[in-house]
Design a protein around this motif. Sequence first.
Motif, short mmCIF file in Angstrom:
data_model
loop_
_atom_site.label_atom_id
_atom_site.label_comp_id
_atom_site.label_asym_id
_atom_site.label_seq_id
_atom_site.Cartn_x
_atom_site.Cartn_y
_atom_site.Cartn_z
N SER A 274 0.83 -1.19 0.00
CA SER A 274 0.00 0.00 0.00
C SER A 274 0.88 1.25 0.00
O SER A 274 1.69 1.48 0.89
CB SER A 274 -0.88 0.01 1.25
OG SER A 274 -1.39 1.28 1.45
N VAL B 180 -0.19 4.18 0.35
CA VAL B 180 -0.66 5.07 1.42
C VAL B 180 0.10 4.78 2.70
O VAL B 180 0.60 5.67 3.39
CB VAL B 180 -2.18 4.90 1.63
CG1 VAL B 180 -2.66 5.72 2.81
CG2 VAL B 180 -2.94 5.26 0.37
N THR C 298 -4.96 9.16 4.28
CA THR C 298 -4.73 9.48 2.88
C THR C 298 -3.73 10.62 2.79
O THR C 298 -3.90 11.65 3.44
CB THR C 298 -6.06 9.88 2.23
OG1 THR C 298 -7.00 8.86 2.47
CG2 THR C 298 -5.88 10.08 0.73
N GLY D 13 -4.80 2.56 -2.73
CA GLY D 13 -3.56 1.94 -2.31
C GLY D 13 -3.41 0.51 -2.74
O GLY D 13 -2.58 -0.23 -2.22
#
Lengths: 310, 200
Positions: free
Chosen positions: B12, B14, B27, B75
Amino acid sequence: MKIPQRMSDPRSGASPEIQSGLRSLAKPRAMTEIERQLTSVAVKKIAAGTVAGAGSAALLKSGGWLAGALVVAAVATGALVRSAGPSHAPPTSPPGAAILRPVVLPTRPSRALEAVTQATAAPTAQPSPLAPVQWPAPTRAAQPRARSAHAALPVSQTPVAESPGPASAESAVALAAPTIAVGSATQGFGGRATSPNGEDPIETEAHALGEAMQLIARDPARALALLAAFDLAHPSAQLRAEREFLGFEALRALGRTDDAQLQGQRLIQRHPSSIQASRTRRLLQQMTGEVASQPSANSTPSAPATTPNP
Amino acid sequence: MKGISHPAHSPSAVTTLAQAHGMPLATPTVTDVYRAHRDFVWASLQRMGVRDADLPDQFQEVFIVVHRRLDSFEGRSAMTTWLFGICLRVAAGYRRKGCNKREVCISDDELSRRESPALGPEQRASQQESRALAQRVLDAMDIAKRAVLVMFEIEELSCEEISRSLGVPVGTVYSRLHAARAQFESLHQSFEPRTERRTR
């Protein structure tokens, strides 16, 4: 899995033309420091919601003068900064021309004002033409420094600070700087009024130059004071050649030919290879020619009085 | 996002980004993305054929899109994969508008940097022709293929580096590179005879 061989490698079997062509192509270049700062400012404004348009053309159009100032700075410092001109404009000129072509400051103040006004025109509401600007706190305001712009400063025309402080003209100007009223150049990226009191020195400097450029047309004395004040407050600023050139233009606009020539000569000495120096040389030659062509009062007493060179 | 896959196994972005910035899992903002990936976006746009003069403008176009769509980034792919897709769309729009069909001005410095000083006039002219032809071929290529080809052939990145940069498996890089080279050679052959006729 077999690792592919590069085509530019002679053992790859690619034709010599392909090998030669690929070898001669340039790699992507890294961002220059000025581009980094410029894009950082733009992204901050995007993040702040200032830029909501479909494209950044509006952003760059509204900040056209800033882009111009940065291009001048980049060329002057030898950096290969590409102009941030509006990309969606009709392709009337090659893109590289924007890079290679110097930003031409019109010689007459009225044209300078028109150019800047057009560059900063935006569909959004314009700020008041006399909106005061909050300048960053001068870091070395009280320290008199022998600099070009404020050496020829019209002290008598500069608003004097209330502070009983320093007696020197330079310090007085520096302290008076926050009270200087400026025009619509307070409008920044995205067509919204912004304060140049940002964190990015290049943005602050570009704001100051844009404001000074506009002021040259209608109040060159104030433009000169603005340049001097900024010079004091930001001694390590980057757009020095452009700033000195604007000082030169302001002096010309004031009709202070001798001071302008002195300023021009200093600029040429300090930045001999800059675009500003070449423009200054040309303007100095014009000024010298105009002075030489003016009839002497003794030789032709009946000749009409000449007006000072704007 | 033509030609770009979003492997579900990618870490991911993020999470990575948040950890890199010492932030709680949230985020990232457009400013975070800019800080972390500005160089990638800047280089990608050049790989896709955006001219130097138009780079700042197109760069900002990318971040305007990032700002608008960041909320929709889940993500599931690497951030660079997502950004590469945005760059592709922006570059495609740029190409459609004909911005890159304008004459290219290259400064003297740039020209001298690209040319070997040891070359004689004829060799130099020949090299200029080869470069012009290669540039025409690149401009005619599919943007995604062009980007991979530039990374491998011109920037001389390894397939693993390209894989990491784009956030795609190495096998995908190999297949894209294969397709890109095939297209490059095909276009080069089709352009070459015309160039030869013109120079005779």
